[in-house]
Design a protein around this motif. Structure first.
Motif, PDB file in Angstrom:
ATOM      1  N   LEU A  92      42.304   7.319  20.572  1.00 27.46           N
ATOM      2  CA  LEU A  92      43.077   7.874  21.695  1.00 27.46           C
ATOM      3  C   LEU A  92      43.180   9.374  21.474  1.00 27.46           C
ATOM      4  N   LEU A  93      42.779  10.155  22.479  1.00 30.33           N
ATOM      5  CA  LEU A  93      42.782  11.620  22.348  1.00 30.33           C
ATOM      6  C   LEU A  93      43.800  12.219  23.306  1.00 30.33           C
ATOM      7  N   GLU A  94      44.741  12.979  22.772  1.00 33.30           N
ATOM      8  CA  GLU A  94      45.776  13.597  23.603  1.00 33.30           C
ATOM      9  C   GLU A  94      45.799  15.089  23.312  1.00 33.30           C
ATOM     10  N   GLN A  95      45.766  15.882  24.394  1.00 31.76           N
ATOM     11  CA  GLN A  95      45.728  17.345  24.233  1.00 31.76           C
ATOM     12  C   GLN A  95      47.039  17.907  23.670  1.00 31.76           C
ATOM     13  N   HIS A  96      48.142  17.227  23.959  1.00 31.90           N
ATOM     14  CA  HIS A  96      49.462  17.747  23.608  1.00 31.90           C
ATOM     15  C   HIS A  96      49.792  17.356  22.158  1.00 31.90           C
ATOM     16  N   THR A  97      50.987  17.805  21.666  1.00 37.31           N
ATOM     17  CA  THR A  97      51.361  17.485  20.284  1.00 37.31           C
ATOM     18  C   THR A  97      52.175  16.199  20.190  1.00 37.31           C
ATOM     19  N   ILE A  98      52.560  15.664  21.316  1.00 33.42           N
ATOM     20  CA  ILE A  98      53.325  14.411  21.344  1.00 33.42           C
ATOM     21  C   ILE A  98      52.783  13.523  22.479  1.00 33.42           C
ATOM     22  N   PRO A  99      53.119  12.224  22.443  1.00 33.82           N
ATOM     23  CA  PRO A  99      52.593  11.344  23.494  1.00 33.82           C
ATOM     24  C   PRO A  99      53.486  11.363  24.746  1.00 33.82           C
ATOM     25  N   GLY A 100      53.067  10.624  25.745  1.00 33.55           N
ATOM     26  CA  GLY A 100      53.947  10.376  26.895  1.00 33.55           C
ATOM     27  C   GLY A 100      53.469  10.975  28.197  1.00 33.55           C
ATOM     28  N   GLY A 101      52.728  12.095  28.131  1.00 27.06           N
ATOM     29  CA  GLY A 101      52.238  12.704  29.367  1.00 27.06           C
ATOM     30  C   GLY A 101      53.375  13.077  30.291  1.00 27.06           C
TER      31      GLY A 101
END
Ligand code: FAD
Length: 458
Positions: free
Chosen positions: A31-40
């Motif tokens: 899972l790749l997320e641009q931000h430093t935390i999850p949740g969008g």
């Protein structure tokens, strides 16, 4: 052999739910997320030592743990999470307030029926018929677009009641201006009027931890600060993704949860990105007030949907904000929630992305301050003035939402054109989340699970 069996782009609620489902069935998943935390869109941040949620008013689709067929409990089963150990706080009661009528509703569908009996006695039988039709309709089999407004007019024939019922359903889950697809109407009607609102215990941070822990427990890998800059094509298949730093990661399949405009840009998909642009953007203001102030303003009212006109103008506004209708939410007015010493009041109004975008940085700051004041004063005319009591305040314009989530035009509900079957021209690239069709927190999670079930666990 590819590095991963599945790469999911986006660590919002749809991406995490998809990840749990895929990792649970043994797919090597990243899972790749641009931000430093999850949740969008539904995440959290800190200001002055205080944690604030970006989005959470309420989750929809409330169900008692024992109700095996309820969508919420089916979702928990799919994610192999214990519904019994998941503590929830139900709403007290919400209200739709128009100039000449108001309707209260709660997680007991009978309350809404009683309210309709009082305010629209001639429409009671037709409302019962509407509920039967909604219960019988299958919104999950892709079907041509049908007007919810026409359906309501044919079934109810009570214009004011039709407008009132549409307000919560549109503002919590409609990407289109003016009207909504009947399938989406049915999903929203069931999830709000038949099932209802609740909050998970604690904050969205704990809920996100529950999900990401479950994902890791099943062996899923999660990388933050991992901005995908390209979905790499090779012949008629997708080979993997490239990160902003240049790293190439290969995969048997890729699932994009970043919306259609984002997916079009990442793939070079031959589609007009403009047609998939959002129509509805919002500005949200969060005010912290002493707990007793919030408790006295609208005692035991959880969410208030207001409209100052007889009809609902659910459309992109010509102004920075449309103050003629909106939502005011009291996140501490859920059964069993303790908010001392401070409680939030959150108010939401439709906003015009293009106007906010055109403002120069200094002007933008001034406009944001001025419109925050206007929005809070406007909410004060609905629930009683509270601006003087505010100890901390923050607001998100469509630009804030776009900046932190890359959601094009800050449009929370994404494109008006949905890819309901989740497929793309590439046999191993799929779409989940907001632009697949299901909206809101529970909807986004169901979307992630459904797309994995249908296309990746075969
Ligand atoms: C202010 C506000 C209030 C809300 N209130 C509620 C509510 O009370 N109840 C409710 O049910 N719903 C609410 N919602 C809606 C709900 O949050 C969303 O419908 C849902 O979270 C959408 O999830 P998603 O996974 O589809 O999309 P997103 O949350 O947008 O997730 C997409 C993720 O992809 C990441 N990303 C984007 N591009 C890239 C890239 N190139 N590389 C890597 N990562 C990328 C983003 O950072 C983001 O984390 C609210 C939303 C907002 C903004």
């Amino acid at each position: 052999m590819a590095d991963y069996q599945l790469i999911i782009i986006g660590g919002g609620l749809s991406g995490i739910a998809a990840g749990i489902r895929s990792a649970r069935f043994g797919l090597k998943t990243l899972l790749l997320e641009q931000h430093t935390i999850p949740g969008g869109l539904n995440s959290y941040y800190y200001r002055q030592g205080q944690m604030l949620e970006t989005g959470l008013h309420a989750m929809t689709n409330y169900a008692q743990p024992g109700d095996k067929r309820a969508p919420l409990n089916r979702l928990f089963r799919q994610l192999k999470l214990s519904r019994k150990q998941f503590t929830t706080h139900e709403q007290y009661c919400s209200e739709i307030r128009f100039p000449d009528a108001s309707l209260r509703f709660s997680n007991q569908p009978l309350l809404l029926e009683e309210e309709i009996r009082t305010s629209f006695p001639a429409a009671v039988d037709r409302f019962s018929r509407l509920k039967e039709l909604v219960a019988a309709y299958d919104p999950f089999t892709p079907a041509p677009w049908r007007s919810a407004r026409n359906f309501l007019a044919e079934t109810l024939g009570e214009p004011l009641l039709e407008e009132m019922l549409l307000l919560p359903l549109m503002v919590y889950g409609n990407a289109e201006e003016h009207d909504m697809d009947l399938g989406q109407f049915v999903i929203m009607f069931r999830s709000i009027f038949m099932e209802g609102f609740f909050r998970p215990a604690g904050t969205i941070r704990e809920f996100l931890s529950l999900l990401t822990n479950q994902y890791r427990e099943f062996g899923g890998e999660l990388r933050y600060r991992a901005l995908v800059s390209e979905i790499v094509r090779s012949g008629d298949r997708i080979q993997g993704v490239r990160l902003a730093g240049g790293e190439l990661i290969s995969a048997d399949a890729v699932l994009s949860t970043v919306g259609m405009p984002g997916t079009i840009a990442l793939t070079g998909w031959d589609l007009p990105a403009k047609a998939y642009g959002g129509q509805m953007s919002f500005m949200e203001t969060v005010s912290l007030v002493p707990w007793e102030v919030a408790a006295a303003i609208e005692p035991r009212r959880t969410i208030l949907f207001y409209n100052t006109r007889p009809t609902l103008c659910y459309q992109r506004t010509d102004s920075f904000l449309d103050l003629s209708w909106g939502v005011i939410c009291f996140p501490s007015n859920f059964v069993g929630v303790e908010a001392e010493p401070y409680a939030q009041i959150r108010n939401t109004n439709a906003a015009n992305y293009a106007l906010w975008k055109a403002a120069a940085p200094e002007e933008y700051r001034e406009l944001k301050a001025a419109w925050t004041r206007a929005a809070v004063d406007n909410a004060g005319t609905v629930i009683g003035a509270y601006r003087q009591e505010v100890v901390y305040q923050d607001s998100f314009t469509p630009l804030t939402i776009e900046r932190y989530t890359r959601k094009a035009e800050g449009a929370i509900y994404g494109s008006p054109l949905k890819i309901k079957d989740g497929t793309t021209p590439w046999p191993n690239l799929f779409i989940a989340g907001t632009d697949q069709g299901y909206l809101g927190i529970v909807g986004a999670m169901l979307s992630g699970v459904t797309v994995v079930n249908q296309h990746l666990l075969q």
